[in-house]
Design a protein around this motif. Structure first.
Motif, mmCIF file in Angstrom:
data_model
loop_
_atom_site.group_PDB
_atom_site.id
_atom_site.type_symbol
_atom_site.label_atom_id
_atom_site.label_comp_id
_atom_site.label_asym_id
_atom_site.label_seq_id
_atom_site.Cartn_x
_atom_site.Cartn_y
_atom_site.Cartn_z
ATOM 1 N N GLU A 166 -23.643 50.913 39.327
ATOM 2 C CA GLU A 166 -24.357 50.289 38.204
ATOM 3 C C GLU A 166 -23.569 50.442 36.914
ATOM 4 O OE1 GLU A 166 -28.952 50.994 39.808
ATOM 5 O OE2 GLU A 166 -27.940 52.504 38.569
ATOM 6 N N GLN A 169 -20.446 48.194 36.986
ATOM 7 C CA GLN A 169 -20.806 46.792 36.763
ATOM 8 C C GLN A 169 -21.080 46.527 35.285
ATOM 9 O OE1 GLN A 169 -20.696 44.176 38.598
ATOM 10 N NE2 GLN A 169 -20.224 45.138 40.563
ATOM 11 N N LYS A 170 -21.700 47.495 34.618
ATOM 12 C CA LYS A 170 -21.970 47.357 33.187
ATOM 13 C C LYS A 170 -20.665 47.241 32.398
ATOM 14 C CE LYS A 170 -24.616 49.595 29.487
ATOM 15 N NZ LYS A 170 -25.463 50.774 29.137
ATOM 16 N N ARG A 173 -19.132 43.776 33.029
ATOM 17 C CA ARG A 173 -19.808 42.717 32.259
ATOM 18 C C ARG A 173 -19.388 42.744 30.799
ATOM 19 N NH1 ARG A 173 -24.223 44.283 35.530
ATOM 20 N NH2 ARG A 173 -25.044 45.613 33.866
#
Length: 470
Positions: A166, A169-170, A173
């Protein structure tokens, strides 16, 4: 009870959630790990539940498998409700528990009910303040302290964990947003050399300390930064606990006009010592500044809890016009009101304020720029350039800061020498050479190198610029 008497307030509690959570832990002790960081024994409304939860925690930490039997052996067998004794109640809690999946949700409900009770109690105390011979100021100060502690405790219990996937992925992005020119998590300081050093500018969720001795340009730098950030369309909140709003505004106007063909000192602007033409220029600058999302708050003696509350209000104001609060300046740390928690220990008090600033930065998703005053140790040295030790002795501030910049203006100290006061030619030549020198000594930097960055500064114009612009 007559028709005009309001009914007594209902207790704010979630007894069912308390029961469900305790039963879930008895059903599967692993559920305790899911709730231990959310709820504490004192959060329970029912005293018996408080006792049971405390006992569960102690038994689990001692390696005991908790169930109705182990708890019954450690608790007195008394009547806890009409016709129900402790043993029967424990068996019922375990029997009625059907799942452990919702244990954390039950814990949140228990915590929310506790917070609601505390808020209600603070409100009741405020309402009763006149009857208790308290002034409104005393009552409000006490309420702020209690609310601040309640907020901090709630933040500490909030789960901020994430899997590595998680978090990764942050990051991915955010890189996509940066490459597309859409990232708004970093705001330029307005100084290119400063931006390069700290990873592009002021970053949301981080705290930046800018510290110096009196006369080194702390306020000059902060106002110059706030002006540029606001001109770029980003929301800024500037707390000035030392100077009033008119002087703060005069400094901002001077900085706005500093690069014009006829700059004005902020002292002339503040005292009105200007001719008709410059009066018109000031009025035009003031009209331009009305469009900036920059708000000054020059209330003295504020606490960090009050500052956080005012920042939340400003976020709401800006959101209504499609803007975001990006940076909060606090000028300066030594003038903030402290809590009674570490009364008399200045070092820890200063560290507590710095920690509160860091907490606010993360909670409100803003960059916090905290100005701080260095101790007098600098004055006793031949080389007046400050070091981190000069800040460390002023309080354990640097522990909580993501970046620490120490300010130094050599001209300030040259002006105080006997040679300069006696118009010594060498001293006068030296002043011509260094009069606009401004050093930012970055001594802690989580996102880049440390070292000294050199800028151009004119204190009278409240202006700080990159040297490449001159």
């Amino acid at each position: 009870m007559n028709a005009m008497t309001p009914p007594p307030p209902r207790p704010i509690a979630s007894v069912e959630a308390e029961q469900a959570m305790l039963g879930a832990i008895m059903l599967n002790n692993e559920a305790f790990g899911a709730v231990a960081d959310v709820v504490k024994p004192e959060d329970f409304y029912e005293p018996l539940h408080r006792t049971i939860f405390d006992l569960i925690g102690r038994q689990i930490r001692d390696g005991i498998k908790v169930d109705a039997i182990t708890l019954r052996q450690a608790l007195p067998d008394i009547e806890v409700a009409p016709g129900i004794r402790t043993q029967q109640y424990l068996i019922r809690l375990a029997a009625e528990a059907t799942t452990v999946i919702g244990a954390r949700d039950y814990a949140r409900a228990v915590r929310e009910a506790f917070v609601a009770r505390q808020i209600a109690a603070i409100g009741e105390d405020l309402r009763a303040a006149p009857d208790n011979a308290k002034t409104t100021g005393e009552a409000l100060d006490e309420a702020w302290k209690r609310l601040d502690k309640l907020r901090q405790d709630s933040q500490e219990s909030e789960d901020k964990s994430a899997t590595v996937g998680e978090a990764a992925q942050k990051v991915a992005r955010r890189i996509t947003e940066i490459r597309a020119g859409k990232s708004e998590s970093v705001v330029s300081t307005g100084l290119a050399e400063y931006d390069k050093a700290i990873g592009g500018g002021f970053r949301a969720g981080r705290e930046y300390v800018q510290a110096g001795r009196p006369g080194q340009g702390k306020t000059v730098l902060a106002i110059a930064q706030a002006r540029r950030i606001a001109r770029a369309g980003h929301g800024v909140m500037f707390f000035s606990l030392e100077i009033d709003d008119e002087e703060t505004a005069a400094r901002t106007i001077a900085a706005e006009l500093a690069r014009s063909t006829s700059p004005l000192t902020y002292r002339d602007i503040l005292t009105g010592q200007v001719d008709d033409l410059n009066h018109e220029r000031i009025a035009e600058a003031a009209m331009r500044m009305e469009e900036w999302p920059l708000r000054f708050d020059c209330t003295g003696g504020l606490s960090m809890a009050q500052i956080a509350a005012r920042c939340r209000l400003q976020k709401e104001r800006l959101a209504k016009i499609g803007k975001e609060l990006k940076v909060v300046f606090i000028d300066y740390l030594g003038l903030l009101k402290v809590t009674d928690r570490y009364k008399g220990n200045a070092t820890i008090e200063q560290g507590e304020l710095a920690l509160a600033g860091k907490t606010m930065a993360k909670e409100l998703n803003v960059a916090v720029v905290m100005l701080a005053q260095l101790n007098r140790g600098v004055e006793g040295r031949d080389d007046k350039r400050p070091t981190m030790a000069d800040l460390r002795q002023s309080g354990n501030i640097e522990e909580h800061a993501d970046c620490v910049g120490l300010l130094y203006r050599p001209a300030y100290y040259l002006e105080k020498t006997a040679k300069y006061k006696a118009d010594d030619p060498d001293a006068l030549d030296e002043m011509l050479r260094i009069k606009n020198d401004f050093e930012l000594i970055i001594d802690k930097n989580r996102l880049g190198p440390t070292g000294t960055r050199h800028f151009w500064c004119d204190v009278s114009l409240n202006s700080v610029e990159d040297k490449t612009r001159y």
